[in-house]
Each structure stands twice: as structure tokens, then as C-alpha cells.
Scaffold this active site. Structure first.
Site, PDB file in Angstrom:
ATOM      1  N   THR A 178      43.423  45.864  28.002  1.00 42.82           N
ATOM      2  CA  THR A 178      44.458  45.739  29.031  1.00 42.82           C
ATOM      3  C   THR A 178      45.828  46.059  28.446  1.00 42.82           C
ATOM      4  O   THR A 178      46.008  46.163  27.229  1.00 42.82           O
ATOM      5  CB  THR A 178      44.426  44.328  29.679  1.00 42.82           C
ATOM      6  OG1 THR A 178      43.091  44.033  30.094  1.00 42.82           O
ATOM      7  CG2 THR A 178      45.352  44.190  30.854  1.00 42.82           C
ATOM      8  N   SER A 202      40.452  38.696  38.447  1.00 38.05           N
ATOM      9  CA  SER A 202      41.192  39.098  37.251  1.00 38.05           C
ATOM     10  C   SER A 202      42.036  37.939  36.745  1.00 38.05           C
ATOM     11  O   SER A 202      42.266  36.955  37.463  1.00 38.05           O
ATOM     12  CB  SER A 202      42.112  40.269  37.611  1.00 38.05           C
ATOM     13  OG  SER A 202      42.997  40.557  36.556  1.00 38.05           O
TER      14      SER A 202
END
Ligand code: GLY
Length: 605
Positions: free
Chosen positions: A416, A487
Site C-alpha cells: 500500500t 479495508s
């Protein structure tokens, strides 16, 4: 300690994509290893009441990032990301007259070129914005499960979980990044897509020099990428591109050029879509043209909470980031003040607040289009008071006494990426985007030149069993066609007590995104650290299960560790936690700081 003291004045010429030279305030971290010059500013008038004076921080002797470092300063605009080239692209777009949204979209596409382990067009993400006129918005461009996805698609014939949600063609959700960035630009930007994408196109077409951070990442990904495609620009003739080599990505340049000219339709309907579907068919994936054509980003209302009079704007579900951050910080706000940073009581209370917030996160949050999510309850101060009452001062509460299950951190999360951008008018953008695992599923789309995500692993592929990050999630986050996987991404904007942007912050690191982002916020708001100290301070993480407080090596002195053991905390040591990129308003301008534990660049003017 005044935050603007002692900076050196220097105009650093930085070559940009079109051979342009701009004087920019610029710092790279972790890449060249050099302490590069910073733009200086005259000390601003002391005493902006909205930004109380900073207080010198002290960290343990054994901690590797001593207190007292300085962030990069610029008086007008700032962009911070894990890629100096991408941050420079954002600053250059603002130099051309673009606003922070134009710049952030330029940065996002550039990251897909220069930070391909996580920057992407084959994944998804979330953006929270706060415009200078007070408008706020959040856009969710998370991937969705393909229409052919099924609840048990990752179980083998014996009902055991396979690794197909992590590696290979079955692991991908329908990418949302292109649609999301284009929608954001259309609503809040001022420039056309064709213009803001020029830096990314040039970086892909003309190439850029691979530094040690990217070279290390490429080398680590060799097995997982060459397994599906022996030769890519990252692995010419199958060998990892070394530091100092030029990474040129002609296929990606062509893809970006098509998106710049035709908009998102080029990605979701045109030849790029054909390439993606052909790649799926080649490797046994299930993502179809119908999936791509049906993808839509979703505009959402940001989670808006407060902490001791400061405002926090963050991402609502389908990310758990904003809710879990709000819940933990609401619990901590119940204490009249927090104990001194780094004390045993500080770690105990902060860890205990996270533990409680993660129990709710893992049991109650998921895509709101598929399951009811009790947002109002979880973010309410009344509920936080009830949770705070369950925290004992003398004993760590075992997670099983609070709720039956939840999460396990399997390893130091590495994936990420987050970027923060502000412009001279005070518009602010916080974006976190991901392929999930670094380098996603390992699958590179032939002919179109980009990596695909393995976001399907963020579902509970087998409810009750851990995913890649050890998160044990419930039925509410089980796989369903068209559903967004939960998420932890937490792009966040903090407003001062005068309602002006104070911090733009977010992180990479799986579940530790939530704890890392909120600790930087706590360090600034509660402990009044400078941005640099707030970023360098040792971090801690608790996610309910395993029932342990994870800390950074050297970040907690032995006596404090003994005290924490004494009240019953199981302790788990990692070298490093979380990859945060942040901007803070200071007197006279902005400070920007990329993650000191990783690599990146803060660029402004
Ligand atoms: N893929 C990591 C997250 O979204 O939390």
C-alpha cells in the site's frame, strides 16, 4: 521548540518530466541516503493560536530515529509520497496553476509508474478532500469482487484455504483506481485528465533512474512476478533491474496515453480492457469485460469526528479506517489528558483503546451496500465512554473477555502507499491506494504494462480464518459478487480549532495503517510534537488478536516493557511499523515528511 527554527535556505533545482527546472523545496528520504538541501522560510510570527507551540520530544536511547529532526518546509504548496518523482509531479502541476486535486491525481498516476509495488492503475483506493471553501468529500474506488466470485472460491476440495486469494489471476478484484481518480478530478479539479497525466506518461515513456529502495523492492518481487511473466520492464531477461538502471515502461506509457486521451473508458472498455481480460483468460482468472464495464466509484460522506476540539475527516466504509480511528480516539479522549508519551501507562491505554476498536472493526464493518454498518453507534462519544469504562488501570483485558475472536498480525505488513497534497489556497487531499500485497497478485498485464491487485484477500475468504495479514474477520465481510472488500486504509485530514487544515495524513501497512495514522495525529495534537518527531516516534499496535501489543525494536525501554508485562500485556517486537506520509501546517507554510522508516519525497515551493 519553534518548528520553523534553524532551517537552511536553498533552492534545489529538480529535473522534471519535460526537462523543466523548477526551484522546489524537496527532500528524499531513505533513497539517496543524502541529507539534501531544504527550502527555508523566515520564522513566522510566533503564537498562531490554532497551532500551539511544539514541545521537544524524547525517545528511548536505543531508538534508531532520534528526536529533533526537521521536516521539509515550503511556504505555499506541499506534496508527500513514497516516490520523490511522483511528489515532484504534483508540485509541478500546482506550479502550472493546478489545485491540490489536480496535483494529487497527477501524483497518483505518476506513482503507478515510479512506485509500482503499490502505486497503481490495477488496484484501488480512497481519497478524502477538504477544499479551502470548506467543502469536504470522500471517494471510494475500492476494487469489487468479480460477478463470478463465490463465497468459497479460495477453498480446496477439503475445505482448506489456498493461497489463490493472494497470488495469481484469481486474486484480483475489479480495479477502481482509474475510475476513481478521473471522477475526483472531474468534480474537484481544474485541469483535464490529459494534462495532469503528462508527468506519468513521460516517466513511463522516457524512464527514470531506479534508486536503492525501488531496486530492493523489485529484487524481493522477482519470484512472484516472473512466475507469471518471465520478462517485464522490472525484470529484463528475467533479472531484477538494479539500482542506477533506467526503468522504461513503454506498454504502460501507451496505456496511460490512451486513458489521457479517451478517459476511463479506455481502461474499462477499450483495448486496455481487452488486454486485461486476455490476461485473465490466459491465467484462469474470472474477471470479465462485464466486470470492467460495470465498475463505478462511490462518493461518500467522510467520517467527521472530533478530538479535544480538533476536527478529523476520514474514510467511511468500505474502509474501516475512519470508524476505527474515530472509535479509538474517542476512547482516549475520555481521559482528561493522556499520560506522557512513551510511559507504560501511555502504551497501556493506547493499546487498550485500539484493542477495543479493532474488536468492533473485525466483527461489524464491511461494504455498507451489502451489510448494515452501525456507524453512528461506533463513532459516538457515549459508546466510547462505555468502552473506556472497560479499561482497567492495573490489568490488560484479555481479548476473549471482551469478544470472542478477531485478528492476528502475521508479519510486518509491507504494502500500500499513501500521499498527501496541499496547495496555496488551503485545499487538501489525502489518498491511500493499494494493490494489497506489494506487487499485488504478481500478475502483470501483457501489452498494457501494469500490475494487478490481490485485493480479494481482504475479504474473509474463510470467515473465522486469518487472511494474509492475520486478520480474522467475520461473515459480514465474506465474498459476494460486486461487493467491496473491507479495508483499513485511513486517509485523514485534521482541522485545527479554527477549522483550518492542520494535518493531512495516512499510511500503508494493513491493519497498522489505523494505529500508525492515529498515533501521528495523537503525537501532534496531544503531545504537541513537531511533525518530524511525531513521525519518528516509536509506534505501537494492538488489533485484538493476537492478544498482544506489538512494538518497534528499541522503541520501548526495558523498564517500560517490564511494567507492561506486569499488567498482563503479551508483547511482540517488529523492526518497524507502518509507512506514513504527512503534511502539517506551520507558521508561514507547510511541513512535509515522508516516512522516515521507508523511502519517499516531500516536494513543495
Ligand atoms: N489492502 C489493505 C487494506 O485495504 O487494508
Amino acid at each position: 521548540m519553534p518548528v520553523t527554527a534553524g532551517r537552511r535556505r536553498s533552492a534545489l533545482p529538480l529535473a522534471l518530466w519535460a526537462g523543466l527546472l523548477f526551484p522546489l523545496a524537496c527532500a528524499r528520504s531513505g533513497r539517496s541516503g543524502a541529507d539534501e538541501p531544504r527550502f527555508d522560510a523566515p520564522s513566522g510570527p510566533p503564537g498562531d493560536p490554532a497551532i500551539p507551540a511544539r514541545v521537544a520530544a524524547a525517545f528511548p536511547d536505543a531508538w534508531r530515529l532520534p528526536a529533533g529532526a526537521r521536516a521539509t518546509f515550503a511556504p505555499q504548496v506541499m506534496a508527500v509520497s513514497n516516490s520523490p518523482e511522483a511528489s515532484a509531479a504534483a508540485a509541478a502541476i500546482m506550479r502550472e496553476g493546478g489545485n491540490a486535486v489536480d496535483a494529487a491525481v497527477a501524483l497518483g498516476f505518476a506513482l503507478a509508474v515510479t512506485w509500482p509495488e503499490a502505486g497503481n492503475i490495477g488496484g484501488g483506493g480512497y481519497t478524502v478532500i477538504r477544499m479551502a471553501d470548506g467543502r469536504v468529500a470522500a471517494i471510494d474506488y475500492r476494487e469489487i469482487a468479480p460477478l463470478a466470485a463465490t463465497r468459497d472460491m479460495y477453498l480446496d476440495a477439503n475445505g482448506n484455504l489456498t493461497d489463490k486469494s493472494v497470488y495469481g489471476h484469481l486474486a484480483s478484484g475489479v480495479p477502481g483506481a482509474v475510475a476513481g481518480m478521473a471522477a475526483l478530478l472531474e468534480r474537484y479539479g481544474t485541469m483535464p485528465l490529459s494534462r495532469v497525466m503528462q508527468p506519468a506518461i513521460a516517466l513511463a515513456r522516457d524512464g527514470f533512474v531506479v534508486d536503492t529502495a525501488l531496486a530492493g523492492s523489485i529484487a524481493r518481487a522477482r519470484g512472484m512476478v516472473t512466475r507469471y511473466q518471465p520478462e517485464t520492464p522490472y525484470f529484463p531477461k528475467g533479472e531484477a533491474l538494479p539500482a542506477g538502471a533506467r526503468l522504461v515502461q513503454p506498454d504502460l506509457a501507451r496505456t496511460l496515453q490512451a486513458i489521457a486521451e479517451q478517459g476511463p473508458a479506455a481502461f474499462y472498455r477499450g483495448w486496455v480492457a481487452d488486454s486485461l481480460v486476455a490476461e485473465m483468460q490466459r491465467g484462469g482468472g474470472i474477471l470479465t469485460r462485464q466486470d470492467l464495464q460495470g465498475y463505478q466509484p462511490v462518493w461518500r460522506t467522510p467520517i467527521h469526528t472530533t478530538y479535544r476540539g480538533y476536527g478529523l475527516l476520514s474514510m467511511p466504509p468500505s474502509s474501516s479506517g475512519g470508524v476505527t480511528t474515530a472509535e479509538a480516539m474517542n476512547v482516549l479522549e475520555q481521559y482528561p489528558t493522556l499520560p506522557p508519551y512513551g510511559s507504560a501507562r501511555w502504551f497501556h491505554l493506547v493499546g487498550s483503546a485500539y484493542q477495543r476498536a479493532f474488536i468492533d472493526r473485525n466483527a461489524k464493518l464491511a461494504d455498507p451496500a451489502f451489510v448494515p454498518v452501525p456507524l453512528a453507534q461506533l463513532t459516538s462519544k457515549t459508546y466510547a465512554k462505555r468502552l473506556q469504562a472497560t479499561i482497567s488501570e492495573t490489568r490488560a483485558t484479555p481479548t476473549r473477555e471482551l469478544e470472542p475472536q478477531m485478528a492476528q498480525a502475521a508479519r510486518e505488513p509491507e504494502h500500500t502507499t499513501h500521499y498527501s497534497v496541499v496547495d496555496a489556497r488551503g485545499n487538501a487531499v489525502a489518498t491511500t491506494t493499494t494493490l494489497n500485497n506489494s506487487w499485488g497478485s504478481g500478475v502483470w498485464v501483457r501489452g498494457a504494462g501494469f500490475m494487478l491487485n490481490d485485493e480479494m484477500d481482504d475479504f474473509a475468504a474463510q470467515p473465522g480464518k486469518p487472511n494474509m495479514f492475520g486478520l480474522v474477520q467475520g461473515e459480514q465481510n465474506a465474498i459476494q459478487p460486486g461487493k467491496r472488500m473491507l479495508s483499513a486504509m485511513s486517509p485523514t485530514i485534521v482541522l485545527d480549532r479554527n477549522n483550518q487544515v492542520l494535518l493531512v495524513v495516512g499510511a500503508a501497512g494493513g491493519p497498522t495503517i489505523i494505529t500508525g495514522t492515529s498515533q501521528v495525529i495523537l503525537n501532534v495534537l496531544e503531545h504537541r510534537m513537531s511533525l518530524a518527531d511525531a513521525m519518528r516516534a516509536p509506534r505501537v499496535h494492538h488489533q485484538a488478536l493476537p492478544d498482544s501489543l506489538t512494538f518497534e525494536r528499541g522503541g520501548i525501554p526495558p523498564a517500560v516493557l517490564d511494567s507492561l508485562r506486569g499488567v498482563g500485556h503479551a508483547l511482540r517486537e517488529l523492526r518497524s511499523l507502518v509507512n506514513v506520509n504527512a503534511i502539517m501546517r506551520v507558521n508561514g507554510g507547510w511541513e512535509g515528511m515522508p516516512e522516515p522508516r521507508r523511502s519517499g519525497g516531500a516536494v513543495g515551493y
